[in-house]
Design a protein around this motif. Structure first.
Motif, PDB file in Angstrom:
ATOM      1  N   GLN A  30       0.918  -1.041  -0.001  1.00  8.72           N
ATOM      2  CA  GLN A  30       0.101  -0.075   0.041  1.00  8.72           C
ATOM      3  C   GLN A  30       0.873   1.202   0.042  1.00  8.72           C
ATOM      4  O   GLN A  30       0.427   2.356  -0.578  1.00  8.72           O
ATOM      5  N   VAL A  32       4.358   1.527  -1.047  1.00 14.44           N
ATOM      6  CA  VAL A  32       5.444   1.576  -1.995  1.00 14.44           C
ATOM      7  C   VAL A  32       5.036   1.086  -3.226  1.00 14.44           C
ATOM      8  O   VAL A  32       5.805   1.290  -4.350  1.00 14.44           O
ATOM      9  N   HIS A  33       3.858   0.493  -3.786  1.00 12.58           N
ATOM     10  CA  HIS A  33       3.413   0.238  -4.904  1.00 12.58           C
ATOM     11  C   HIS A  33       3.532   1.392  -6.163  1.00 12.58           C
ATOM     12  O   HIS A  33       3.151   2.292  -5.670  1.00 12.58           O
ATOM     13  N   PRO A  34       3.892   0.774  -7.385  1.00 13.19           N
ATOM     14  CA  PRO A  34       4.132   1.864  -8.270  1.00 13.19           C
ATOM     15  C   PRO A  34       2.599   2.670  -8.631  1.00 13.19           C
ATOM     16  O   PRO A  34       2.898   3.737  -9.105  1.00 13.19           O
ATOM     17  N   ASP A  35       1.604   2.091  -8.334  1.00 13.40           N
ATOM     18  CA  ASP A  35       0.453   2.872  -8.619  1.00 13.40           C
ATOM     19  C   ASP A  35       0.175   3.868  -7.552  1.00 13.40           C
ATOM     20  O   ASP A  35      -0.688   4.817  -7.645  1.00 13.40           O
ATOM     21  N   LYS A  36       0.861   3.810  -6.623  1.00  9.50           N
ATOM     22  CA  LYS A  36       0.987   5.207  -5.570  1.00  9.50           C
ATOM     23  C   LYS A  36       1.783   6.253  -6.069  1.00  9.50           C
ATOM     24  O   LYS A  36       1.729   7.465  -5.408  1.00  9.50           O
ATOM     25  N   TYR A  37       2.659   5.996  -7.117  1.00 11.08           N
ATOM     26  CA  TYR A  37       3.750   6.990  -7.451  1.00 11.08           C
ATOM     27  C   TYR A  37       3.431   7.528  -9.100  1.00 11.08           C
ATOM     28  O   TYR A  37       4.374   7.825  -9.647  1.00 11.08           O
ATOM     29  N   VAL A  38       2.350   7.079  -9.573  1.00  7.22           N
ATOM     30  CA  VAL A  38       2.053   7.238 -10.902  1.00  7.22           C
ATOM     31  C   VAL A  38       2.420   8.924 -11.261  1.00  7.22           C
ATOM     32  O   VAL A  38       3.064   9.280 -12.304  1.00  7.22           O
ATOM     33  N   THR A  39       1.923   9.824 -10.425  1.00  4.64           N
ATOM     34  CA  THR A  39       2.079  11.171 -10.799  1.00  4.64           C
ATOM     35  C   THR A  39       3.389  11.809 -10.004  1.00  4.64           C
ATOM     36  O   THR A  39       3.836  13.037 -10.067  1.00  4.64           O
ATOM     37  N   ARG A  45       9.354   7.126  -9.096  1.00  3.77           N
ATOM     38  CA  ARG A  45       8.645   5.874  -9.681  1.00  3.77           C
ATOM     39  C   ARG A  45       9.747   4.706  -9.798  1.00  3.77           C
ATOM     40  O   ARG A  45       9.454   3.504  -9.642  1.00  3.77           O
ATOM     41  N   SER A  48      10.230   3.154  -6.582  1.00  3.53           N
ATOM     42  CA  SER A  48       8.995   2.634  -5.912  1.00  3.53           C
ATOM     43  C   SER A  48       9.084   1.036  -6.716  1.00  3.53           C
ATOM     44  O   SER A  48       8.585  -0.039  -6.113  1.00  3.53           O
TER      45      SER A  48
END
Lengths: 173, 627
Positions: A30, A32-39, A45, A48
């Motif tokens: 929840q 570190v996943h790349p979905d949390k760093y898209v922007t 990125r 992550s």
């Protein structure tokens, strides 16, 4: 770098509570996943992806009993090689018989049923060696760890057999 | 379908900036665009009220290409220039196309590129460019409806798409000028839309039988976490194949030989599609075949006959169903629900056979055409930062094993299928000649043992290996698969730490230079300045970097950085702030790179802190979750 047990804040042990492991795995992803760093920036990125990949590796290694045992032995400086050295004659004979059974499956009257039956048989062996591992790691003396080493080798054989059986299933269906 | 209201209570959407994001389902037969408005995902319609955009593009000599319904209408009269089902050609080479059963009415040209081109009246086009036309049409539709430019999109792909097919889809989006947030697997998208609506928990099988592809995914839904346990499928099996066997039956029954013209074939194909659709409702259909308006054959097709024709194809989907269960480590009894997705699941026979396999009736109450686009829209909304579902987490897998070629034409697996992504794996190689400075690593995707039976992805050529005696160099090659399921490769000599330069030679993809050229072409068509576009892209990245840095400094600057480090970062960021306002892409790019170097350590410390923080106090949350 933290070891896998430290990463999940779990004691270094063969006995891992699967539910707790799963909960902590999800909690970490929840964050570190790349979905949390898209922007985020390209740098974040990249980081992550690296961390999420590391957490995935760690989860896989602790979830699966064979991999967990391999990893524990590695931590104790006893990495397991792939050779058959140290395996008893009885086990090797059994393996040969199991291989013969596997090869005969396509000629069976109902190959898929035979295959299911064979997988169930393999799974019994799997359980037996996992139990051996559990008791040897619980003692954790030099002698018991070398026994664990042998159990890991046996489990590797069984695992290989299982993979080949599943490959055969793909071809049969 | 009604989806649950998801905006947070007590927080009106006006309080924070709403970012425009969309989900795009780029389908074989039809495509859709959807967005989340007022917390509700919805598909967007064109001016005539149609939501589905037929995935058809017609090229003509002097005008810009037609897309959608207008193009599809031309498919019988102008089959050579009307491209249908282009998705089946994505990431494929000439040999694949020749091998397939599709009766394609266009001419291919295999120039010096690994990507085949279709010869049309509007010039030679690659499948990537054709897909970009469809994406552009959807982009325009969304921007017209939403009144502003889209900031980012999620594009869906079949879960079973390989690396080349995924890369091709991403290239198409880039060509259409879309900022792609994520490639999302279609069954996973469906699971998000369905899971959030029904608030279900448990193990789900998503059976996705579309126009050209088949996927089966097994997911576990648990407190907002969508965990894909396994996926399997066939990226060259879909409703199109059902239509082809019906068309062939029609040709045979009417006594026409197979060498009929392309226009006639497309007409019969349309009839076959209609017959298939009507037989979902009725037991028998009347058919009549005409040549130049003169009837040559009349007859009927019953549902029983239809089932005989299509059964072998539907049964082909059951082998992957079995394999997915095996790989997921679950049995049919563990499956709580089977969700049917894709137009082909409308066929009653498909529902019947799938129900038989799982021993339970599949769920058919949802619209199988729209659910993927709706799920993609929800994911896009989350990724862009419209904080409606903060705690949702998607854990997907790689569908096919990745391996490298070893001695004797064998493949050694590096990453196994159904491993959760992102994932990295390192492998060590050595040189076999004295002074060797380069080597090639051939990467393949597939499950078989022999190179010839797997799909070649790329040859990675490593250069700048420091010259040493044979066997002394240790080259550590790292394979990384990101959250889009795309592979990248880096290499390092571990005794000298020399970074090797890796050159990628994709087997079935565009090389960077080709994409660059296409981008330039597409921009010049749109009469837009290439440099202006580059500057804008760099400015967006600069803003993103600066925004993220400001937020990071605000929360952790004083605790994680020394005074000296802080001032170095401040210097580098003010250089970027200044560069951002000068219109020179190269200057901005360099300033971003310099700031990146300066903040690398800070970012790493922040990530470690975040991991540490995640697990402190976990006993409290775990207590809550477990009870």
């Amino acid at each position: 770098m933290q070891n896998y047990f430290e990463l999940f804040d779990l004691p270094v042990s063969f006995d891992v509570d699967p539910d707790m492991l799963a909960v902590r795995y999800r909690t970490l992803q929840q964050h570190v996943h790349p979905d949390k760093y898209v922007t985020s920036s390209a740098q974040e990125r990249r980081l992550s992806i690296q961390h999420a990949a590391h957490i995935n590796d760690a989860f896989e290694a602790l979830k699966n009993p064979l991999k967990r045992a391999q990893y524990l032995l590695e931590l104790k400086g006893m990495a397991v090689n792939e050779s058959g050295a140290g395996l008893d004659h009885g086990f090797l004979m059994e393996q040969m018989e199991l291989r013969e059974t596997l090869e005969a499956i396509p000629e069976a009257e109902d190959p898929l049923a035979a295959l299911d039956h064979f997988l169930a048989e393999i799974s019994n062996y799997e359980k037996e060696f996992v139990e051996t591992l559990r008791s040897q790691f619980a003692v954790s003396t030099e002698e018991s760890l070398s026994q664990a080493n042998i159990a890991v080798k046996k489990l590797q054989f069984i695992n290989k057999l299982k993979e080949e059986t599943i490959e055969l299933e793909d071809q049969l269906y | 379908m009604a989806l649950i209201q998801i905006s947070e209570p007590g927080q009106s959407s006006a309080e924070q900036k709403h970012h425009l994001a969309a989900g795009i389902d780029l389908g074989t037969t039809n495509s859709l665009v959807a967005t989340v408005r007022d917390g509700q995902p919805e598909t967007l319609a064109d001016a005539d009220g149609h939501h589905l955009l037929p995935s058809a593009v017609q090229y003509s000599p002097d005008a810009s290409p037609l897309t959608g319904r207008a193009a599809k209408d031309k498919s019988s009269v102008d089959p050579q220039n009307t491209i249908l089902s282009v998705k089946r050609l994505m990431g494929r080479g000439m040999a694949d196309i020749e091998k397939s059963n599709d009766r394609l009415s266009y001419q291919f040209i295999n120039e010096d590129s690994t990507v085949p081109r279709i010869k049309t009246a509007g010039g030679n086009v690659s499948p990537i460019e054709v897909s970009a036309e469809i994406l552009t049409a959807l982009k325009k539709r969304a921007e017209k409806e939403l009144g502003d430019e889209l900031e980012g999109v999620v594009v869906t792909v079949p879960a079973y798409f390989d690396d080349a097919q995924r890369q091709a889809t991403k290239d198409a989006a880039k060509l259409a000028g879309l900022n792609i947030l994520r490639l999302l697997n279609e069954p996973t998208a469906a699971a998000i839309a369905y899971g959030l609506e029904s608030q279900s928990e448990g193990v789900y099988a998503i059976y996705d039988f579309g126009g050209g592809t088949f996927d089966i995914s097994i997911l576990r839904l648990n407190r907002g976490v969508f965990e894909v346990l396994a996926t399997a499928g066939d990226s060259a099996l879909g409703g199109d194949d059902l239509d082809h066997v019906i068309t062939d039956w029609l040709i045979e029954s009417s006594g026409l030989n197979k060498e009929i013209g392309q226009n006639q074939y497309r007409e019969l194909w349309h009839q076959a599609c209609q017959a298939k659709e009507r037989l979902s409702q009725q037991d028998v259909v009347e058919l009549s075949v005409k040549i130049e308006a003169a009837p040559v054959w009349q007859g009927t097709l019953s549902r029983t006959q239809l089932n005989e024709l299509i059964d072998p194809l539907i049964r082909k989907t059951l082998a992957p169903c079995r394999r997915a269960l095996r790989d997921a480590g679950v049995t049919v009894e563990d499956i709580d629900e089977i969700v049917m997705v894709g137009g082909s699941t409308r066929a009653p026979r498909v529902r019947e056979l799938v129900g038989e396999f799982y021993g339970k009736n599949p769920l058919v109450s949802i619209d199988p055409d729209r659910i993927v686009a709706l799920g993609a829209a929800i994911q896009a909304d989350i990724l862009i930062g419209n904080k409606s579902h903060e705690d949702i987490l998607l854990l997907d897998v790689i569908p096919l094993s990745l391996g490298i070629e070893t001695m004797g034409g064998l493949v050694e697996k590096v990453i196994r299928r159904n491993t959760t992504i992102p994932i990295t794996r390192a492998q060590e190689f050595t040189t076999f000649k004295d002074g060797q400075t380069a080597m090639s690593v051939h990467v393949l995707q597939g499950e078989r043992e022999l190179v010839v039976d797997c799909r070649s992805l790329a040859k990675f050529e490593l250069h700048d290996i420091p010259p040493m005696v044979a066997g002394a160099a240790r080259i550590r090659v790292t394979f990384q698969v990101d959250a889009d399921g795309l592979l990248s490769v880096t290499a390092q000599e571990t005794t000298t730490h020399a970074e090797s330069h890796v050159e990628v030679k994709p087997s079935y993809g565009l090389e960077d230079a080709e994409i660059e050229r296409m981008l330039k072409d597409s921009i010049s068509h749109a009469s837009e300045d290439v440099e202006a576009r580059n500057v804008r892209e760099q400015q967006v990245e600069a803003d993103r970097v600066l925004f993220a840095l400001d937020a990071a400094l605000q929360s952790d600057g004083n605790t994680l950085l020394t005074k000296e480090e802080l001032s170095k970062i401040a210097d580098a960021s003010s250089v970027l702030r200044q560069a951002r306002n000068e219109s020179n892409a190269a200057t901005i790019k360099k300033a971003i790179k310099d700031l990146d170097k300066e903040t690398m350590e800070f970012a790493a410390r922040r990530m470690d802190k975040s991991i540490h923080k995640a697990l402190t106090g976990h006993s409290v949350t775990e207590f809550n979750e477990e009870n």
